[in-house]
Write an enzyme that holds these catalytic residues in place. Structure first.
Site, mmCIF file in Angstrom:
data_model
loop_
_atom_site.group_PDB
_atom_site.id
_atom_site.type_symbol
_atom_site.label_atom_id
_atom_site.label_comp_id
_atom_site.label_asym_id
_atom_site.label_seq_id
_atom_site.Cartn_x
_atom_site.Cartn_y
_atom_site.Cartn_z
ATOM 1 N N LYS A 267 0.855 -1.188 0.000
ATOM 2 C CA LYS A 267 0.000 0.000 0.000
ATOM 3 C C LYS A 267 0.887 1.233 0.000
ATOM 4 C CE LYS A 267 0.542 2.064 3.299
ATOM 5 N NZ LYS A 267 1.778 2.744 3.864
ATOM 6 N N TYR B 127 -4.669 4.096 6.075
ATOM 7 C CA TYR B 127 -5.168 3.145 7.083
ATOM 8 C C TYR B 127 -6.437 3.696 7.728
ATOM 9 C CZ TYR B 127 -0.669 0.680 7.095
ATOM 10 O OH TYR B 127 0.437 -0.041 6.755
#
Ligand code: NDP
Length: 381
Positions: free
Chosen positions: A146, A231
């Site tokens: 990510k 996140y």
């Protein structure tokens, strides 16, 4: 300790039963056979997929490689690095054949290496798309860290390349594979504390070295939002179980801080979800380490604090009367996600966090930047 004590008891009981009639040599032989029968022996490993780790930085060296060494379905068989000395040292530690060490120039020849099933891209964000697409062209499955990339167009190109190659793509959203975040999702879905109303997620830390790629716009794609705000965004999405329809945002960067010449320091954003759930999220490169996800429901709240550290996550539940801490056995986030991907490849299943999940986040991240820039509410399709 327990095992050796058990063995001793077994031996004594065995000796008493037999009496003194047998010669010592025979006794030893019989005992060894008996003790061996009692030891639990793990099954030999089944098939393991071969991974090539691309980019040997902090995450690869201190998290991914140690985790992969413990995997049942995955093993490291190749390394791709711009630094051969480092790659050779790591190859020695993990038993990688030196012929399987590549650099960024000869990376494409990995297509001729049948030991490599999966490419794991652990490079700076702006390099994810190129190395994923080249990985697909080499005929391999790709696991990509990510954020998936630095633009919506790159995310789409990665998905298209995977589809063209007929190979799988998974994004490394490790929190989805670990039990504390899973318990939060379960709690939200079960509505044990009533319907969810508000979600609050914070992710921040004080970034150090001003020369690192994370503070370079071209390489990182943005500041704290791209790195850790993602996140906070993910959590809003998986805790609500919905896709946001609108976003507001505000950004602040300390003037003249040498770290933030190109990227933002902090962003606060709000998301509206179709059921009426509202989310407030923050990401910052300027504060003490913070990771906290909290869900407010009609009869109480539940939270993780810390919420996205590699270890020692804590969950608390307040049911309107008392605060409790569920007993959850932790699992290595990286091991869990790697095993999930290998299983998906072996069984031809869609991973939980495929490229489409990275693309969805990227579209929302871009809307958050737009909202912060324009001061307007951005509607999401
Ligand atoms: P590092 O800077 O520590 O490592 C990146 C590596 O990429 C370098 O060591 C280098 O490896 C290689 N590289 C190739 N070209 C460049 C370049 N021009 N500049 C810098 N490095 C280059 O980064 P991290 O390991 O912290 O992060 C890598 C990726 O993992 C990022 O996308 C990040 O977002 C993600 N990440 C995910 C986490 C998670 O919890 N899932 C946590 C931390 C990071 P070599 O010397 O071998 O060529």
């Amino acid at each position: 300790m327990f095992d050796s004590a058990k063995k001793e008891i077994t031996r004594r009981g065995f000796m008493t039963k037999l009496g003194g009639g047998l010669v010592a040599a025979n006794l030893a032989g019989v005992f060894l056979k008996d003790a061996a029968a009692e030891v639990r022996v793990p099954d030999p490993p089944g098939k393991k997929l071969g991974y090539a780790i691309v980019g040997l930085g902090n995450l690869a060296i201190w998290q991914i490689l140690p985790a992969i060494a413990k995997c049942e379905k995955s093993k490291v068989v190749a390394l791709v690095s711009g630094h051969p000395d480092k790659a050779n040292k790591i190859a020695l530690r993990y038993g990688v054949d030196p012929k399987n060490i590549y650099n960024y120039e000869n990376y494409d020849t990995i297509k001729d290496n049948p030991e490599v099933d999966v490419i794991y891209v652990v490079l700076p964000n702006s390099m994810h798309a190129e190395y994923t697409i080249r990985g697909f062209k080499a005929g391999k499955h790709v696991f990509c860290e990510k954020p998936m990339a630095t633009s919506v167009a790159d995310c789409q190109a990665m998905i298209d390349a995977g589809n063209k190659a007929g190979k799988k793509l998974m994004i490394g959203y490790r929190c989805r594979y670990e039990p504390y975040n899973q318990a939060m999702i379960e709690m939200a879905r079960s509505q044990k504390l009533g319907p969810v109303k508000i979600i609050q997620t914070d992710a921040g830390f004080n970034i150090a070295d001003p020369t690192q790629w994370r503070l370079n716009k071209a390489m990182a794609g943005g500041g704290s939002l791209m790195d850790i705000g993602i996140y906070a965004l993910q959590a809003c999405r998986y805790l609500s179980g919905e896709e946001p329809t609108e976003v507001n945002a505000m950004e602040y960067t300390t003037p003249n801080d040498p770290r933030f010449k190109e990227v933002e320091e902090s962003i606060n954003f709000q998301l509206r979800f179709p059921s009426g759930v509202l989310a407030n999220a923050t990401s910052s490169y300027g504060c003490e380490y913070r990771s906290h996800f909290r869900v407010l429901a009609t009869k109480g709240y539940f939270e993780l604090d810390p919420a996205m550290s590699y270890t020692a996550l804590r969950m608390r539940v307040y049911d309107g009367h008392e605060l409790s801490e569920p007993n959850i056995s932790p699992r290595d986030h990286f091991l869990s996600e790697l095993e999930h991907f290998s299983q998906c490849v072996m069984e031809d299943k869609q991973p939980l966090t495929p490229g489409e999940e990275g693309l969805r986040d990227m579209k929302i991240l871009m809307a958050i930047y737009e909202a912060a820039r324009t001061g307007k509410t951005i509607k999401l399709a």
